[in-house]
Design a protein around this motif. Structure first.
Motif, mmCIF file in Angstrom:
data_model
loop_
_atom_site.group_PDB
_atom_site.id
_atom_site.type_symbol
_atom_site.label_atom_id
_atom_site.label_comp_id
_atom_site.label_asym_id
_atom_site.label_seq_id
_atom_site.Cartn_x
_atom_site.Cartn_y
_atom_site.Cartn_z
ATOM 1 N N LYS A 80 -4.044 0.048 -8.254
ATOM 2 C CA LYS A 80 -4.686 1.252 -8.783
ATOM 3 C C LYS A 80 -6.202 1.274 -8.613
ATOM 4 O O LYS A 80 -6.771 2.304 -8.279
ATOM 5 C CB LYS A 80 -4.339 1.402 -10.266
ATOM 6 C CG LYS A 80 -4.779 2.707 -10.867
ATOM 7 C CD LYS A 80 -4.249 2.813 -12.273
ATOM 8 C CE LYS A 80 -4.430 4.204 -12.818
ATOM 9 N NZ LYS A 80 -3.789 4.356 -14.111
ATOM 10 N N ASP A 102 0.798 -1.233 0.000
ATOM 11 C CA ASP A 102 0.000 0.000 0.000
ATOM 12 C C ASP A 102 0.827 1.279 0.000
ATOM 13 O O ASP A 102 0.264 2.364 -0.129
ATOM 14 C CB ASP A 102 -0.944 0.008 1.211
ATOM 15 C CG ASP A 102 -1.960 -1.116 1.149
ATOM 16 O OD1 ASP A 102 -2.269 -1.589 0.036
ATOM 17 O OD2 ASP A 102 -2.443 -1.528 2.220
ATOM 18 N N GLU A 103 2.133 1.169 0.109
ATOM 19 C CA GLU A 103 2.995 2.351 0.155
ATOM 20 C C GLU A 103 3.888 2.500 -1.069
ATOM 21 O O GLU A 103 4.167 3.612 -1.493
ATOM 22 C CB GLU A 103 3.873 2.317 1.412
ATOM 23 C CG GLU A 103 3.087 2.323 2.708
ATOM 24 C CD GLU A 103 2.215 3.565 2.867
ATOM 25 O OE1 GLU A 103 2.662 4.667 2.505
ATOM 26 O OE2 GLU A 103 1.073 3.416 3.332
ATOM 27 N N TYR A 157 1.603 2.624 -9.405
ATOM 28 C CA TYR A 157 0.427 1.750 -9.372
ATOM 29 C C TYR A 157 0.605 0.584 -10.332
ATOM 30 O O TYR A 157 1.287 0.726 -11.343
ATOM 31 C CB TYR A 157 -0.819 2.491 -9.867
ATOM 32 C CG TYR A 157 -1.220 3.685 -9.082
ATOM 33 C CD1 TYR A 157 -2.118 3.572 -8.036
ATOM 34 C CD2 TYR A 157 -0.730 4.951 -9.400
ATOM 35 C CE1 TYR A 157 -2.520 4.684 -7.311
ATOM 36 C CE2 TYR A 157 -1.124 6.064 -8.685
ATOM 37 C CZ TYR A 157 -2.014 5.925 -7.645
ATOM 38 O OH TYR A 157 -2.411 7.020 -6.936
ATOM 39 N N TRP A 198 3.257 8.599 -7.196
ATOM 40 C CA TRP A 198 2.861 7.263 -6.763
ATOM 41 C C TRP A 198 2.999 6.287 -7.917
ATOM 42 O O TRP A 198 2.820 6.630 -9.079
ATOM 43 C CB TRP A 198 1.435 7.260 -6.258
ATOM 44 C CG TRP A 198 1.246 8.002 -4.969
ATOM 45 C CD1 TRP A 198 2.211 8.563 -4.178
ATOM 46 C CD2 TRP A 198 0.000 8.291 -4.330
ATOM 47 N NE1 TRP A 198 1.645 9.167 -3.085
ATOM 48 C CE2 TRP A 198 0.285 9.007 -3.153
ATOM 49 C CE3 TRP A 198 -1.317 8.001 -4.635
ATOM 50 C CZ2 TRP A 198 -0.701 9.440 -2.280
ATOM 51 C CZ3 TRP A 198 -2.307 8.433 -3.771
ATOM 52 C CH2 TRP A 198 -1.992 9.136 -2.605
ATOM 53 N N ARG A 246 1.075 0.524 -5.491
ATOM 54 C CA ARG A 246 -0.327 0.412 -5.082
ATOM 55 C C ARG A 246 -1.171 -0.354 -6.096
ATOM 56 O O ARG A 246 -0.801 -0.469 -7.255
ATOM 57 C CB ARG A 246 -0.904 1.818 -4.892
ATOM 58 C CG ARG A 246 -0.242 2.585 -3.757
ATOM 59 C CD ARG A 246 -0.513 4.082 -3.890
ATOM 60 N NE ARG A 246 -0.151 4.813 -2.695
ATOM 61 C CZ ARG A 246 1.069 5.257 -2.414
ATOM 62 N NH1 ARG A 246 2.054 5.028 -3.252
ATOM 63 N NH2 ARG A 246 1.301 5.925 -1.308
ATOM 64 N N ARG A 268 -6.569 -0.297 -1.174
ATOM 65 C CA ARG A 268 -5.600 -1.125 -0.462
ATOM 66 C C ARG A 268 -5.502 -2.491 -1.147
ATOM 67 O O ARG A 268 -6.463 -2.981 -1.726
ATOM 68 C CB ARG A 268 -6.021 -1.318 0.983
ATOM 69 C CG ARG A 268 -6.238 0.034 1.680
ATOM 70 C CD ARG A 268 -6.237 -0.024 3.137
ATOM 71 N NE ARG A 268 -5.124 0.288 3.981
ATOM 72 C CZ ARG A 268 -4.117 1.130 3.829
ATOM 73 N NH1 ARG A 268 -3.954 1.763 2.732
ATOM 74 N NH2 ARG A 268 -3.230 1.328 4.762
ATOM 75 N N TRP A 269 -4.318 -3.104 -1.051
ATOM 76 C CA TRP A 269 -4.129 -4.429 -1.631
ATOM 77 C C TRP A 269 -5.046 -5.453 -0.961
ATOM 78 O O TRP A 269 -5.506 -6.388 -1.608
ATOM 79 C CB TRP A 269 -2.671 -4.868 -1.539
ATOM 80 C CG TRP A 269 -1.856 -4.346 -2.686
ATOM 81 C CD1 TRP A 269 -0.971 -3.311 -2.651
ATOM 82 C CD2 TRP A 269 -1.866 -4.812 -4.029
ATOM 83 N NE1 TRP A 269 -0.438 -3.104 -3.901
ATOM 84 C CE2 TRP A 269 -0.967 -4.024 -4.763
ATOM 85 C CE3 TRP A 269 -2.555 -5.820 -4.692
ATOM 86 C CZ2 TRP A 269 -0.734 -4.215 -6.121
ATOM 87 C CZ3 TRP A 269 -2.321 -6.013 -6.051
ATOM 88 C CH2 TRP A 269 -1.420 -5.219 -6.747
#
Length: 126
Positions: A26, A20-21, A76, A74, A24, A30-31
């Protein structure tokens, strides 16, 4: 980690970075939500099919597509969520990837642009 001739940059990353950090999911905040959504029905069948193929033939060279937001920095999974879940469930240590820049990732706007540039590993804290 090479630039594929005439194509996008290709590399390999540790599967533990699918979190999650760092990288991610997309389509999910959260995973854990992604994994939960893939536990039943057609999505489960797709994950199980990938797991069987990986068990029989090894990690496929068909890479996960990682999207990098120009806005947030980020990273994804832009394409390959089913394969990502299969890799995690099997405990596979590394996965192949290609990466793309995307604008306005938070709003789902913009078209991904494959990159031939080296992957920006610093965005993952590496």
């Amino acid at each position: 980690m090479t630039g594929a001739p005439g194509g996008a940059y290709r590399g390999r990353l540790r599967t533990e970075l699918l979190n999650d950090e760092q990288i991610r999911a997309k389509e999910y905040p959260r995973w854990s939500q992604c994994r939960s959504a893939f536990t039943r029905g057609k999505r489960r069948q797709i994950v199980d099919r990938h797991k069987a193929q990986i068990a029989q033939h090894g990690v496929p060279e068909f890479p996960l597509l990682l999207d990098v937001s120009r806005d947030t920095g980020w990273v994804y999974v832009g394409d390959g969520h089913h394969r990502a879940i299969a890799l995690m469930e099997l405990g596979i240590k590394r996965f192949p990837f290609v990466w793309r820049y995307i604008d306005n990732t938070l709003f789902g706007l913009g078209q991904p642009k494959p990159s031939r540039d080296p992957f920006p590993y610093h965005l993952l804290g590496l």
